[in-house]
Design a protein around this motif. Structure first.
Motif, short mmCIF file in Angstrom:
data_model
loop_
_atom_site.label_atom_id
_atom_site.label_comp_id
_atom_site.label_asym_id
_atom_site.label_seq_id
_atom_site.Cartn_x
_atom_site.Cartn_y
_atom_site.Cartn_z
N ARG A 1 -4.54 4.91 16.98
CA ARG A 1 -4.09 4.65 17.55
C ARG A 1 -3.17 4.33 17.09
NH1 ARG A 1 -5.38 1.24 21.18
NH2 ARG A 1 -6.48 3.16 21.81
N ALA A 2 -2.95 3.12 16.44
CA ALA A 2 -2.66 2.25 15.29
C ALA A 2 -1.94 2.71 14.19
CB ALA A 2 -3.38 1.38 14.72
N PHE A 3 -2.21 3.98 13.74
CA PHE A 3 -2.03 4.58 12.77
C PHE A 3 -0.66 6.25 13.01
CE2 PHE A 3 -2.06 8.97 9.74
CZ PHE A 3 -1.56 8.58 9.32
N VAL A 4 -1.46 6.64 14.05
CA VAL A 4 -0.17 7.33 14.64
C VAL A 4 0.88 6.27 14.95
CG1 VAL A 4 -0.20 8.86 16.22
CG2 VAL A 4 -2.11 9.20 14.98
N LEU A 5 1.03 5.84 15.45
CA LEU A 5 2.28 4.75 15.81
C LEU A 5 2.88 4.75 14.59
CD1 LEU A 5 0.89 2.71 19.29
CD2 LEU A 5 1.85 4.85 19.49
N GLY A 6 2.00 3.46 13.54
CA GLY A 6 3.02 3.42 13.04
C GLY A 6 3.49 4.65 12.18
N ALA A 7 2.91 5.60 12.16
CA ALA A 7 3.00 7.54 11.71
C ALA A 7 4.84 7.27 11.99
CB ALA A 7 2.61 7.96 11.66
N ARG A 8 4.95 6.82 13.34
CA ARG A 8 5.84 7.55 14.30
C ARG A 8 6.73 6.40 13.60
NH1 ARG A 8 2.32 9.08 19.73
NH2 ARG A 8 1.94 11.38 19.17
N ASP A 9 6.66 5.15 13.38
CA ASP A 9 7.47 4.00 13.65
C ASP A 9 8.00 4.27 12.25
OD1 ASP A 9 7.77 3.58 16.87
OD2 ASP A 9 6.23 1.92 15.60
N GLY A 10 7.64 5.17 11.22
CA GLY A 10 8.00 4.95 9.93
C GLY A 10 7.33 4.53 9.48
N GLU A 11 6.17 3.82 9.47
CA GLU A 11 5.71 2.39 8.48
C GLU A 11 5.28 3.34 6.95
OE1 GLU A 11 2.28 -0.35 10.64
OE2 GLU A 11 3.60 0.40 12.04
N PHE A 12 5.10 3.93 7.05
CA PHE A 12 4.03 4.77 5.73
C PHE A 12 5.14 5.71 4.96
CE2 PHE A 12 1.35 4.17 9.36
CZ PHE A 12 0.19 3.37 8.63
N ASP A 13 6.86 5.93 6.21
CA ASP A 13 7.99 6.95 5.28
C ASP A 13 8.19 6.38 3.79
OD1 ASP A 13 8.05 7.77 7.10
OD2 ASP A 13 9.84 7.08 7.61
N LEU A 14 7.39 7.60 2.73
CA LEU A 14 7.96 6.24 1.27
C LEU A 14 9.40 6.84 1.21
CD1 LEU A 14 4.46 8.13 -0.63
CD2 LEU A 14 4.93 5.83 0.42
N GLU A 15 9.92 6.21 -0.47
CA GLU A 15 11.26 6.50 -0.62
C GLU A 15 11.12 7.33 -1.35
OE1 GLU A 15 14.16 5.50 0.10
OE2 GLU A 15 12.37 4.13 1.78
N ARG A 16 12.25 8.47 -1.14
CA ARG A 16 12.15 9.85 -2.99
C ARG A 16 11.41 8.99 -4.61
NH1 ARG A 16 13.39 14.33 -2.09
NH2 ARG A 16 14.52 15.27 -2.97
N GLY A 17 10.99 7.87 -4.81
CA GLY A 17 10.69 7.91 -5.73
C GLY A 17 9.55 7.70 -5.42
N GLU A 18 9.17 7.12 -4.79
CA GLU A 18 8.04 6.57 -4.42
C GLU A 18 6.56 8.21 -4.33
OE1 GLU A 18 8.60 3.87 -1.10
OE2 GLU A 18 7.58 2.08 -2.01
N ARG A 19 7.45 8.66 -4.16
CA ARG A 19 7.10 10.06 -3.27
C ARG A 19 6.00 10.68 -5.27
NH1 ARG A 19 10.22 13.06 0.00
NH2 ARG A 19 10.96 11.32 1.06
N ALA A 20 7.21 10.35 -5.45
CA ALA A 20 7.25 10.99 -7.53
C ALA A 20 6.12 10.51 -7.77
CB ALA A 20 8.46 11.20 -8.28
N GLY A 21 5.40 8.84 -7.42
CA GLY A 21 5.02 8.50 -7.89
C GLY A 21 5.22 7.19 -9.30
N GLY A 22 7.00 6.49 -9.14
CA GLY A 22 7.68 6.29 -9.74
C GLY A 22 8.55 5.31 -8.84
#
Length: 93
Positions: free
Chosen positions: A72-93
């Motif tokens: 539940r904590a993970f899903v709520l965090g994901a919905r709130d954007g807690e795990f969103d990565l910036e464009r550069g982070e997704r590419a590994g940098g």
């Protein structure tokens, strides 16, 4: 009476041990709608007590298990954007 930190840690360890002791050989794995069997994807399965198992289609033998509260904590965090990565982070940098 409030649970002490040691008691809470021991309870969480018991919950984890119980989750990993479950036989999940017959669970039904689900993935996001629209994904094909051969595509890389995350799969989840419902476990007793509201717990959830999660695995990668690329490594189906490695299964992570989460209590209902953890999931539940993970899903709520994901919905709130807690795990969103910036464009550069997704590419590994």
């Amino acid at each position: 009476m409030a649970e002490t930190e040691a008691e809470m840690k021991a309870r969480k360890e018991r919950e984890r041990d119980e989750l990993y002791a479950l036989d999940i050989s017959g669970v039904e794995w689900k993935c996001a709608p629209g994904t094909e069997e051969h595509e890389e994807r995350v799969e989840i399965a419902d476990l007793p007590g509201g717990a959830v198992a999660m695995r990668s289609s690329l490594d189906p033998d490695t299964v992570l298990r989460y209590t209902e509260g953890e999931w539940r904590a993970f899903v709520l965090g994901a919905r709130d954007g807690e795990f969103d990565l910036e464009r550069g982070e997704r590419a590994g940098g």
